[in-house]
Scaffold this motif. Sequence first.
Motif, mmCIF file in Angstrom:
data_model
loop_
_atom_site.group_PDB
_atom_site.id
_atom_site.type_symbol
_atom_site.label_atom_id
_atom_site.label_comp_id
_atom_site.label_asym_id
_atom_site.label_seq_id
_atom_site.Cartn_x
_atom_site.Cartn_y
_atom_site.Cartn_z
ATOM 1 N N MET A 1 0.843 -1.190 0.000
ATOM 2 C CA MET A 1 0.000 0.000 0.000
ATOM 3 C C MET A 1 0.883 1.246 0.000
ATOM 4 N N GLN A 2 0.630 2.136 -0.961
ATOM 5 C CA GLN A 2 1.365 3.381 -1.082
ATOM 6 C C GLN A 2 0.423 4.559 -0.838
ATOM 7 N N TYR A 3 1.020 5.708 -0.506
ATOM 8 C CA TYR A 3 0.238 6.896 -0.173
ATOM 9 C C TYR A 3 0.687 8.068 -1.029
ATOM 10 N N ILE A 4 -0.295 8.788 -1.558
ATOM 11 C CA ILE A 4 -0.043 9.882 -2.496
ATOM 12 C C ILE A 4 -0.645 11.173 -1.959
ATOM 13 N N SER A 5 -0.183 12.299 -2.506
ATOM 14 C CA SER A 5 -0.687 13.597 -2.070
ATOM 15 C C SER A 5 -1.963 13.962 -2.815
ATOM 16 N N THR A 6 -2.878 14.612 -2.093
ATOM 17 C CA THR A 6 -4.102 15.114 -2.717
ATOM 18 C C THR A 6 -3.809 16.146 -3.798
ATOM 19 N N ARG A 7 -2.578 16.716 -3.791
ATOM 20 C CA ARG A 7 -2.244 17.742 -4.783
ATOM 21 C C ARG A 7 -1.281 17.227 -5.853
ATOM 22 N N GLY A 8 -0.977 15.926 -5.804
ATOM 23 C CA GLY A 8 -0.254 15.286 -6.896
ATOM 24 C C GLY A 8 1.256 15.369 -6.853
ATOM 25 N N GLY A 9 1.846 16.043 -5.875
ATOM 26 C CA GLY A 9 3.297 16.209 -5.842
ATOM 27 C C GLY A 9 3.996 15.136 -5.034
ATOM 28 N N GLY A 10 5.312 15.056 -5.211
ATOM 29 C CA GLY A 10 6.123 14.127 -4.434
ATOM 30 C C GLY A 10 5.977 12.693 -4.887
ATOM 31 N N ASP A 11 6.831 11.847 -4.329
ATOM 32 C CA ASP A 11 6.793 10.425 -4.646
ATOM 33 C C ASP A 11 5.838 9.709 -3.699
ATOM 34 N N PRO A 12 5.259 8.584 -4.121
ATOM 35 C CA PRO A 12 4.425 7.788 -3.215
ATOM 36 C C PRO A 12 5.211 7.365 -1.975
ATOM 37 N N LYS A 13 4.514 7.263 -0.848
ATOM 38 C CA LYS A 13 5.134 6.939 0.437
ATOM 39 C C LYS A 13 4.603 5.612 0.967
ATOM 40 N N THR A 14 5.436 4.936 1.744
ATOM 41 C CA THR A 14 4.941 3.808 2.522
ATOM 42 C C THR A 14 4.191 4.351 3.737
ATOM 43 N N TYR A 15 3.526 3.461 4.476
ATOM 44 C CA TYR A 15 2.811 3.875 5.676
ATOM 45 C C TYR A 15 3.766 4.501 6.682
ATOM 46 N N SER A 16 4.918 3.875 6.901
ATOM 47 C CA SER A 16 5.876 4.410 7.871
ATOM 48 C C SER A 16 6.398 5.767 7.433
ATOM 49 N N GLU A 17 6.629 5.936 6.128
ATOM 50 C CA GLU A 17 7.074 7.235 5.624
ATOM 51 C C GLU A 17 5.987 8.282 5.783
ATOM 52 N N ALA A 18 4.734 7.900 5.525
ATOM 53 C CA ALA A 18 3.618 8.826 5.699
ATOM 54 C C ALA A 18 3.466 9.214 7.166
ATOM 55 N N LEU A 19 3.698 8.246 8.036
ATOM 56 C CA LEU A 19 3.623 8.477 9.472
ATOM 57 C C LEU A 19 4.581 9.580 9.904
ATOM 58 N N LEU A 20 5.802 9.539 9.393
ATOM 59 C CA LEU A 20 6.821 10.517 9.775
ATOM 60 C C LEU A 20 6.708 11.807 8.978
ATOM 61 N N GLU A 21 6.113 11.748 7.799
ATOM 62 C CA GLU A 21 6.040 12.909 6.914
ATOM 63 C C GLU A 21 5.034 13.940 7.403
ATOM 64 N N GLY A 22 3.856 13.476 7.871
ATOM 65 C CA GLY A 22 2.799 14.415 8.244
ATOM 66 C C GLY A 22 2.196 15.034 7.007
ATOM 67 N N LEU A 23 2.369 16.333 6.833
ATOM 68 C CA LEU A 23 1.889 17.040 5.649
ATOM 69 C C LEU A 23 2.751 16.665 4.447
ATOM 70 N N ALA A 24 2.117 16.460 3.289
ATOM 71 C CA ALA A 24 2.867 16.119 2.084
ATOM 72 C C ALA A 24 3.775 17.274 1.670
ATOM 73 N N VAL A 25 4.806 16.964 0.887
ATOM 74 C CA VAL A 25 5.812 17.972 0.530
ATOM 75 C C VAL A 25 5.230 19.106 -0.297
ATOM 76 N N ASP A 26 4.109 18.866 -1.000
ATOM 77 C CA ASP A 26 3.503 19.920 -1.826
ATOM 78 C C ASP A 26 2.397 20.669 -1.092
ATOM 79 N N GLY A 27 2.276 20.430 0.209
ATOM 80 C CA GLY A 27 1.243 21.089 0.995
ATOM 81 C C GLY A 27 -0.076 20.352 1.034
ATOM 82 N N GLY A 28 -0.178 19.260 0.280
ATOM 83 C CA GLY A 28 -1.388 18.455 0.293
ATOM 84 C C GLY A 28 -1.399 17.470 1.456
ATOM 85 N N LEU A 29 -2.409 16.608 1.458
ATOM 86 C CA LEU A 29 -2.536 15.581 2.485
ATOM 87 C C LEU A 29 -2.372 14.210 1.850
ATOM 88 N N LEU A 30 -1.740 13.305 2.563
ATOM 89 C CA LEU A 30 -1.503 11.962 2.038
ATOM 90 C C LEU A 30 -2.764 11.112 2.171
#
Length: 473
Positions: A1-30
């Motif tokens: 399972m991968q996680y993407i930003s609502t605004r389309g930016g950045g690379d897909p994240k794993t759950y653990s990466e999403a956990l540590l990332e918080g807000l997506a790099v483009d300001g969107g939400l994962l």
Amino acid sequence: MQYISTRGGGDPKTYSEALLEGLAVDGGLLVPEQLPTVDAATLESWRDLGYADLATEVLGLFATDIPRDDLAALCAAAYSPDTFAAPVPLTPIGGGITLVGLSEGPTLAFKDMAMQFLGQALEYALECTGGVLNIVGATSGDTGSAAEHALRGKERISVFMLSPQGRMSAFQRAQMYSLQDANVHNIAVEGVFDDCQNLVKDLAGDLDFKRAQHLGAVNSINLARITAQVVYYFWAWLRATDSLAPAEREGFEVSFAVPSGNFGNILSGFFARGMGLPIRRLVLAANENNVLDEFFRTGVYRPRSAAQTLATSSPSMDISKASNLERFIFELVGREPQRVVAAWDQLTLAGAFDFAADLPRFADEFGIVSGTSTHDDRLSTIRAVYEQSGTVIDPHTADGVKVAREFLEDGVPMLVLETAKPEKFGETITEALGIELPLSDELKALLAAPQRVTEIPNDESALRTIIETSALH
């Protein structure tokens, strides 16, 4: 399972990466690339599981990068009997309404249900990477105390929790400000919750600062919070259908009423419904700061300014900019990031965006309906519930019960998500019932304990200075 930003930016994240990332790099939400699904047979196979084991099954659909034995250990630690007094009881209060008891944790609020898991999962992820994390969060009342109690004393994590000066109950302030742990930093901002939330988002949007200071999030912009809250929707449905014959259970629909401020709790129900849980209606209950109710009734989302955000007797819902609405909009526009960006550009330019053309889909396709509750409604609802059932409910739960009554349907159980214990809002309970709720010696000591908090203006530079001085590296 991968996680993407609502605004389309950045690379897909794993759950653990999403956990540590918080807000997506483009300001969107994962968000998940696609929601996992649960069929009727799998759902029925979960019926006899305890809460921690059910959490392992549900979260295992999202956290596919965490080994199952490790995830089971995290859930067992998060939902141990030492932490939760009862495993999410369901309590009928009359009139076809049942409370889902989510306030049995250490801070007597539903936020503990997700935050205890988040604390375990963050520590696990940081131990795997050898890193540290400085949590910057905003609270309108219960998120802050739940986060701080879940993360206090953890060596790899510091917490910088922003709260609005004078906008929380005395009990809520005491739960946060009385903590003396070195890794907990309480910061009271001159303004309202939305000002605090804006500061958090501004720092998260400065990628250089975010990376240099190892910033993370525990607000419901953190996807792990949303996924952990999905669990109790499954639990509540399973418990609500326990008395049915096996042949009657498959596809049996219930409705959930959810007191709502930042749209995170009800979004978890939206995810659960999308996964296949038989939910007929998700009833959004707002207080006088009813921007979300206006959106779901009219299709127009028009956040209010700080000056227009009212201080109410259900203070945890005193929010006018609901971060998690972006995740709903992502689904509404067919998961097209460019349309999400266009909506938020319009919000910036005009102060509102308009999806009135999609209004019929809100209830018909997504199952979301809404209503507003006022201070007088809260008082009368608290009285009515007490007279009918002997149960005392807090003012936020009262908002949920009041609006739930407007959407009752024959043959469809209505489950209201309890928000907090009434002791946290003693003044409102006394006003409603004319009684003072007895406090345990432990709670009395909490209210009398010395408090530690730093007050700042609504100023990003002041916040940056505090973080740069005290952050873990």
